[in-house]
Design an enzyme around this catalytic site. Structure first.
Site, PDB file in Angstrom:
ATOM      1  N   ALA A  25      52.660  59.279  28.594  1.00 54.07           N
ATOM      2  CA  ALA A  25      52.128  58.187  29.214  1.00 54.07           C
ATOM      3  C   ALA A  25      52.766  56.249  29.068  1.00 54.07           C
ATOM      4  O   ALA A  25      53.064  56.562  28.098  1.00 54.07           O
ATOM      5  CB  ALA A  25      50.419  57.315  28.409  1.00 54.07           C
ATOM      6  N   GLY A  28      49.631  49.442  29.557  1.00 52.32           N
ATOM      7  CA  GLY A  28      50.132  47.866  28.853  1.00 52.32           C
ATOM      8  C   GLY A  28      50.736  47.188  28.481  1.00 52.32           C
ATOM      9  O   GLY A  28      51.612  46.658  29.092  1.00 52.32           O
ATOM     10  N   MET A  29      51.186  48.042  27.242  1.00 49.93           N
ATOM     11  CA  MET A  29      52.076  47.177  26.441  1.00 49.93           C
ATOM     12  C   MET A  29      52.996  48.005  26.092  1.00 49.93           C
ATOM     13  O   MET A  29      53.970  47.550  25.556  1.00 49.93           O
ATOM     14  CB  MET A  29      51.374  46.206  24.938  1.00 49.93           C
ATOM     15  CG  MET A  29      50.162  44.949  25.289  1.00 49.93           C
ATOM     16  SD  MET A  29      49.359  44.916  23.839  1.00 49.93           S
ATOM     17  CE  MET A  29      47.971  45.632  23.534  1.00 49.93           C
ATOM     18  N   ALA A  30      53.110  49.368  25.844  1.00 48.93           N
ATOM     19  CA  ALA A  30      53.855  50.553  25.480  1.00 48.93           C
ATOM     20  C   ALA A  30      53.927  51.613  26.333  1.00 48.93           C
ATOM     21  O   ALA A  30      53.202  52.103  26.794  1.00 48.93           O
ATOM     22  CB  ALA A  30      53.906  50.127  23.856  1.00 48.93           C
ATOM     23  N   THR A  31      54.500  52.074  26.442  1.00 53.90           N
ATOM     24  CA  THR A  31      55.144  53.277  26.801  1.00 53.90           C
ATOM     25  C   THR A  31      55.489  54.807  25.430  1.00 53.90           C
ATOM     26  O   THR A  31      55.325  54.264  24.467  1.00 53.90           O
ATOM     27  CB  THR A  31      56.540  53.611  27.319  1.00 53.90           C
ATOM     28  OG1 THR A  31      56.076  52.898  28.656  1.00 53.90           O
ATOM     29  CG2 THR A  31      56.739  55.359  27.850  1.00 53.90           C
ATOM     30  N   VAL A  32      54.461  55.599  25.530  1.00 60.55           N
ATOM     31  CA  VAL A  32      54.315  56.728  24.374  1.00 60.55           C
ATOM     32  C   VAL A  32      55.108  58.195  24.965  1.00 60.55           C
ATOM     33  O   VAL A  32      55.586  58.230  25.619  1.00 60.55           O
ATOM     34  CB  VAL A  32      53.002  57.314  24.600  1.00 60.55           C
ATOM     35  CG1 VAL A  32      53.389  58.163  23.214  1.00 60.55           C
ATOM     36  CG2 VAL A  32      52.379  55.854  23.626  1.00 60.55           C
ATOM     37  N   LYS A  47      56.190  55.355  20.275  1.00 65.82           N
ATOM     38  CA  LYS A  47      55.467  54.461  20.760  1.00 65.82           C
ATOM     39  C   LYS A  47      56.136  53.090  20.258  1.00 65.82           C
ATOM     40  O   LYS A  47      56.427  52.460  19.421  1.00 65.82           O
ATOM     41  CB  LYS A  47      53.581  53.769  20.538  1.00 65.82           C
ATOM     42  CG  LYS A  47      53.164  52.896  21.438  1.00 65.82           C
ATOM     43  CD  LYS A  47      51.604  52.749  20.466  1.00 65.82           C
ATOM     44  CE  LYS A  47      50.780  54.359  21.525  1.00 65.82           C
ATOM     45  NZ  LYS A  47      49.540  53.622  20.798  1.00 65.82           N
ATOM     46  N   ASP A 146      39.046  47.512  19.650  1.00 63.31           N
ATOM     47  CA  ASP A 146      39.664  48.053  21.342  1.00 63.31           C
ATOM     48  C   ASP A 146      38.829  49.148  21.854  1.00 63.31           C
ATOM     49  O   ASP A 146      39.650  50.025  21.611  1.00 63.31           O
ATOM     50  CB  ASP A 146      40.899  48.081  21.890  1.00 63.31           C
ATOM     51  CG  ASP A 146      41.116  47.372  23.178  1.00 63.31           C
ATOM     52  OD1 ASP A 146      39.892  47.710  23.896  1.00 63.31           O
ATOM     53  OD2 ASP A 146      42.270  48.305  23.948  1.00 63.31           O
TER      54      ASP A 146
END
Length: 660
Positions: A25, A28-32, A47, A146
């Site tokens: 996935a 907005g701040m990181a890719t996994v 991540k 969040d």
């Protein structure tokens, strides 16, 4: 559209240990990514912060990496079956990354997209496990900030896939990472709202403050969405949605789904109150209320124990990216267990052949059932297990609970003494003013009296500040606009009274207030302001010493109305003794001028002197101040007098006597 072909990280080896296998996935701040830990031979999730979020890309200070490392260490110590674990952290190509437990399941957002909304049993079962995870974070001093369906993973139940969510295992993700990102963003851009606006707590919108009650609010919104299939607010812009959380109360779920029980409305209302002090103190306190609600609804599927809250309010921010993978329908996922060695232990154990196990079980059954003693042993074991199950069910559902005492209206000392006798702990919310409850007495309690509460639990009390009273500010002599600011700032309502002329204050200035300045009033009291119209157009003339008829004529020429009152006086009759308003005062046309008019000296009664000797009569009258005139014989007898006897006359009236 994301494609793994263009991703240069695929196949890369991080830190000589983690081989990137695929992308899961992108947030907005990181890719996994999924990766293989080549040292421990297990699948993990990695991540990696986006290049646009890296310290160099945004000009952040060197403290970013220190904060990122500290957050990774903190969240790595947060071990709980319902929390996605963090194993490691590092940097690759200047980009920070986290190594996490690879979880197999779907997000709650995916479940809601398919099902739209859940039945109460399913929603409460998922909520219990969510709160258990968040409560563990609160005890460790972390605030998620969040909480939303995208950050909640739901494993399919082994007995029926997503159709049976009550038995599913739930995990909460994204503790810790966004806190370091947010801290650096604040250095560059000032305080930013990092939470998702559909679930954001009012205090995050108004002042950016977050504590465990912030997560309680967001969890309440998630429960609302699970029950109704939608979030409570929407809008054209995110800022419009965020401010609706500040300005409006969350509606009851039953207004959208009429069949929902009132207990669920109350649960959502308690969790989503706009005042943080009116919510449960942390996720552990809300978890206890959720379990009570499940018991009240008659649901036996309670899996999560009550977790006591810890009052540490350290803030943390999570980020929205989830780690998801397809779940195998045949068995409960491996991530339902704690992460330590959960996937390695089966490799070190050699399972007995299935046929051997079956033969042993058949032999044991034959041996036990072949004798009366064996059958009695089995029956006794079944009865014992039944009793243990009944006792355990009673304890979980009833035995560990008691009812909250009635503490409202007691003084603080009385409430503390009663709570001590019952074994409860008291905490105090922000006090508030109350019109009926004396100062330092209990005006509200949570849980309310007679509500179910864990034995030895915590009761939150709100003390009264007494009736709110304060004096009316002194605004006399101020212009209306300034007086209005002072009064509205004191929580008072301002109304204008009928203005009037004043010789001393200019037009538009406050002459007086009603109630008077300094009077004790409560908030919301209406204060009437009488304003000056300035000096009146007509000056009152000097009428003192004039005859009343002359004064009447003078006032008539000026358009003023005389109002006369008469009084005894040594002054001549009809002479003006006093006036109001005074000489030179300003009045408007048609105003009344009060006049004091002399009635003249007070009259006396004329004495009888007839038949008295003339000299004696003269002496008597002159002794009373009457001038005497004698006619005819001064040595004779008085035969008549004028004025006659007993007539009222002014003092010193001349008297004539006739003597013969």
């Amino acid at each position: 559209m994301d494609t793994q072909v263009a991703d240069t990280l695929l196949g890369s080896l991080l830190d000589g240990r983690y081989r990137i296998r695929g992308r899961v996935a992108r947030g907005g701040m990181a890719t996994v990514y999924t990766a293989t830990d080549e040292r421990l031979e297990r699948t993990v999730a990695v991540k990696i912060i986006h290049p646009t979020q890296a310290p160099e890309a945004r000009g952040r200070t060197a403290g970013f990496m220190a904060r990122f490392t500290d957050e990774a260490k903190t969240i790595a110590r947060l071990t709980h079956p319902n929390v996605v674990a963090v194993y490691d952290q590092g940097t690759h190509g200047g980009l920070p990354y986290l190594v996490m437990e690879y979880v197999r399941g779907r997000t709650l957002r995916d479940v809601l997209a398919e099902r739209r909304r859940l039945n109460p049993d399913e929603a409460l079962a998922i909520m219990e496990q969510m709160l258990a995870a968040i409560a563990a974070a609160h005890r460790a001093g972390l605030v998620h900030r969040d909480v939303k369906p995208e950050n909640v993973l739901v494993a399919e139940a082994p007995t029926g896939g997503v159709a049976n969510l009550v038995d599913s295992v739930v995990k909460v993700a994204d503790f810790g990472l966004a806190r370091a990102v947010e801290a650096s963003a604040e250095e560059e851009d000032g305080n930013q709202l990092m939470a998702t606006v559909a679930y954001v707590a009012p205090e995050l919108v108004t002042d950016g403050h977050a504590d465990p009650r912030t997560d309680v609010y967001s969890a309440g919104i998630v429960l609302f969405e699970m029950l109704t299939g939608r979030v409570p607010y929407d809008g054209d812009r995110p800022v419009d949605v965020a401010w609706q959380h500040v300005d409006r109360d969350v509606p009851a779920p039953s207004t959208l789904v009429p069949a929902l029980p009132k207990a669920l409305d109350d649960l959502v209302a308690r969790a989503t109150r706009r005042d943080p002090g009116a919510r449960p103190t942390d996720a552990g306190a809300l978890l206890a209320e959720v379990q009570v609600a499940r018991d009240d609804l008659g649901n036996p599927n309670t899996h999560t124990a009550v977790l006591r809250p810890v009052g540490d309010e350290t803030s943390a921010v999570a980020q929205p990216t989830m780690v998801v993978a397809a779940v195998h329908p045949a068995a409960r996922p491996a991530w339902a267990r704690l992460p330590e060695g959960g996937q390695q232990r089966p490799r070190r154990r050699r399972a007995a052949p299935e046929s051997d196990l079956g033969a042993r079980f058949a032999a044991l059954r034959t041996r036990l059932m072949g004798s009366q003693r064996g059958r009695l042993s089995i029956a006794a074991a079944v009865v014992a297990l039944g009793l243990l199950a009944a006792l355990g069910g009673w304890w979980v559902g009833v035995g560990r609970y008691t009812v909250a005492p009635e503490l409202v209206s007691l003084s603080k000392a009385e409430a503390q003494a009663q709570a001590d006798r019952a074994g409860f702990t008291l905490v105090y919310a922000e006090p508030r003013y109350d019109e009926k409850t004396p100062r330092d007495s209990v005006v509200a309690q949570d849980p309310v009296s007679a509500a179910k509460i864990l034995k030895g639990g915590t009761i939150t009390l709100t003390l009264s500040l007494g009736p709110e009273r304060f004096p009316v500010p002194d605004v006399v002599g101020k212009e209306f606009e300034l007086a209005e600011v002072d009064l509205t700032g004191a929580k008072l309502l301002v109304v204008k009274g009928t203005p009037r002329y004043d010789d001393n204050l200019p037009a538009g200035v406050v002459l007086e207030t009603n109630p008077k300045v300094g009077a004790e009033v409560k908030p919301g009291t209406k204060i009437t302001l009488i304003l000056s119209k300035g000096r009146a157009p007509i000056s009152v003339p000097n009428l003192l010493g004039k005859n009343v008829n002359e004064a009447r004529a003078t006032l008539a020429q000026l358009g003023l109305v005389p109002v006369e009152t008469y009084k005894d006086s040594d002054k001549p009759k009809d002479e003006i003794l006093g006036q109001s308003p005074a000489n030179g005062a300003g009045v408007e046309k048609g105003a009344q001028v009060r006049l004091e008019v002399s009635k003249g000296p007070a009259q006396v009664i004329m004495p009888r002197v007839v038949d008295l000797p003339c000299p004696q009569a003269k002496q008597q009258l002159e002794s009373q101040g009457f001038p005497v005139t004698v006619q005819f014989n001064p040595n004779g007898i008085v035969r008549f007098q004028n004025p006659p006897e007993n007539s009222p006359v002014p003092p010193a009236t001349p008297v004539t006597i006739g003597c013969l």
